[in-house]
Design a protein around this motif. Structure first.
Motif, mmCIF file in Angstrom:
data_model
loop_
_atom_site.group_PDB
_atom_site.id
_atom_site.type_symbol
_atom_site.label_atom_id
_atom_site.label_comp_id
_atom_site.label_asym_id
_atom_site.label_seq_id
_atom_site.Cartn_x
_atom_site.Cartn_y
_atom_site.Cartn_z
ATOM 1 N N ALA A 25 -38.332 -13.837 9.745
ATOM 2 C CA ALA A 25 -38.841 -14.171 8.422
ATOM 3 C C ALA A 25 -38.605 -12.992 7.481
ATOM 4 C CB ALA A 25 -40.331 -14.504 8.477
ATOM 5 N N ILE A 26 -38.810 -13.225 6.188
ATOM 6 C CA ILE A 26 -38.785 -12.166 5.192
ATOM 7 C C ILE A 26 -40.235 -11.812 4.887
ATOM 8 C CG2 ILE A 26 -38.077 -11.508 2.872
ATOM 9 C CD1 ILE A 26 -35.723 -11.980 4.724
ATOM 10 N N GLY A 27 -40.636 -10.606 5.242
ATOM 11 C CA GLY A 27 -42.035 -10.258 5.025
ATOM 12 C C GLY A 27 -42.385 -8.869 5.518
ATOM 13 N N GLU A 28 -43.505 -8.287 5.086
ATOM 14 C CA GLU A 28 -44.340 -9.034 4.189
ATOM 15 C C GLU A 28 -44.011 -8.682 2.756
ATOM 16 O OE1 GLU A 28 -48.749 -7.613 4.044
ATOM 17 O OE2 GLU A 28 -47.955 -6.712 5.883
ATOM 18 N N ILE A 29 -43.986 -9.696 1.912
ATOM 19 C CA ILE A 29 -43.605 -9.519 0.519
ATOM 20 C C ILE A 29 -44.676 -10.164 -0.365
ATOM 21 C CG2 ILE A 29 -41.179 -9.600 1.198
ATOM 22 C CD1 ILE A 29 -40.994 -12.386 -0.051
ATOM 23 N N GLY A 30 -44.639 -9.870 -1.655
ATOM 24 C CA GLY A 30 -45.603 -10.520 -2.529
ATOM 25 C C GLY A 30 -46.036 -9.670 -3.700
#
Length: 256
Positions: A89-94
């Protein structure tokens, strides 16, 4: 059980990492999903992924709290790793507007860029959203691609926010906050279908009751499962089975 968000590569586990993992396996953990933070955390995370290739699964991404003026260089590092290794997955982003709003614009740009990486590589995203739920939602809607999906990690919002995240196609990562007396999730979890929830610890952070004030660890996923079962008035075995099935369904073909 699957712990869908754990920083087991953290220095907090330097003295007893193997023992901590053994406790996790004994507690019934079958997989640990590892979110990345920045370029400096990748080597330790990948060491765990290589040592436990079927049990400790890595993500790649730039955490919003690590977004600074040079974030574009950091994103290039993420892309370089993504081009030569497998990530779940792509993370952690935000977005994180709790401590410092100095780099808010850069956080937004980094988030949207990493959403593009996710869709381009057929991966989901692991979202960190602190004091920024609706700001994050606005970015997802601006991105406007129905293929974008994932988990709102450490979800601690309202029922309205939970419903919005689910409407957008995301799961809710439930961790130690669910056990806190004033955590607020007692007003949310009973009203959300179990199939929209996954379990996590975010260890070494956010340790659940009754271990607050100590270091969190993966084995405590069971305490979160028990709390969700209590709030939904279900058997804990049902909570574990359903959340594990939901998590497994998020695994791409490289991880089946």
């Amino acid at each position: 059980m699957i712990d869908t968000h754990a920083h087991i590569y953290s220095d907090d586990f330097a003295d007893d990492r193997e023992a901590m993992l053994e406790r996790a396996w004994q507690a019934g953990i079958e997989q640990i999903w590892m979110p990345n933070c920045d370029s400096e955390t990748i080597p330790a995370m990948m060491q765990m992924a290589k040592a436990y290739p079927r049990q400790c699964l890595p993500m790649i991404g730039l955490h919003p709290c690590y977004v600074k003026a040079d974030f574009e260089k950091e994103l290039q590092v993420m892309e370089d790793w993504l081009s030569r290794e497998k990530f779940m997955a792509i993370g952690e982003i935000g977005m994180d507007l709790h401590w410092d709003k100095t780099y808010r614009e850069q956080q937004e740009e980094a988030f949207l860029h990493q959403c593009q990486l996710a869709v381009r590589n057929n991966l989901w995203i692991d979202i960190h959203s602190r004091n920024a739920f609706w700001e994050t939602v606005a970015l997802i809607e601006k991105f406007g691609d129905a293929r974008l999906t994932g988990i709102f990690h450490c979800f601690t919002g309202t029922l309205e926010e939970a419903q919005k995240a689910i409407e957008l196609g995301f799961k809710l990562g439930i961790g130690g906050v669910a056990t806190f007396k004033n955590g607020g999730l007692d007003k949310v979890i009973p009203h959300v279908d179990l199939e929209h929830l996954v379990l996590e610890t975010d260890c070494p952070y956010l340790v659940p009751v009754p271990y607050r004030g100590k270091r969190n660890e993966v084995a405590y996923t069971s305490l979160v499962a028990t709390r969700v079962a209590d709030l939904q008035q279900r058997r804990v075995e049902e909570v574990i089975a359903t959340t594990t099935t939901t998590a497994r369904a998020m695994l791409g073909p490289d991880w089946q």
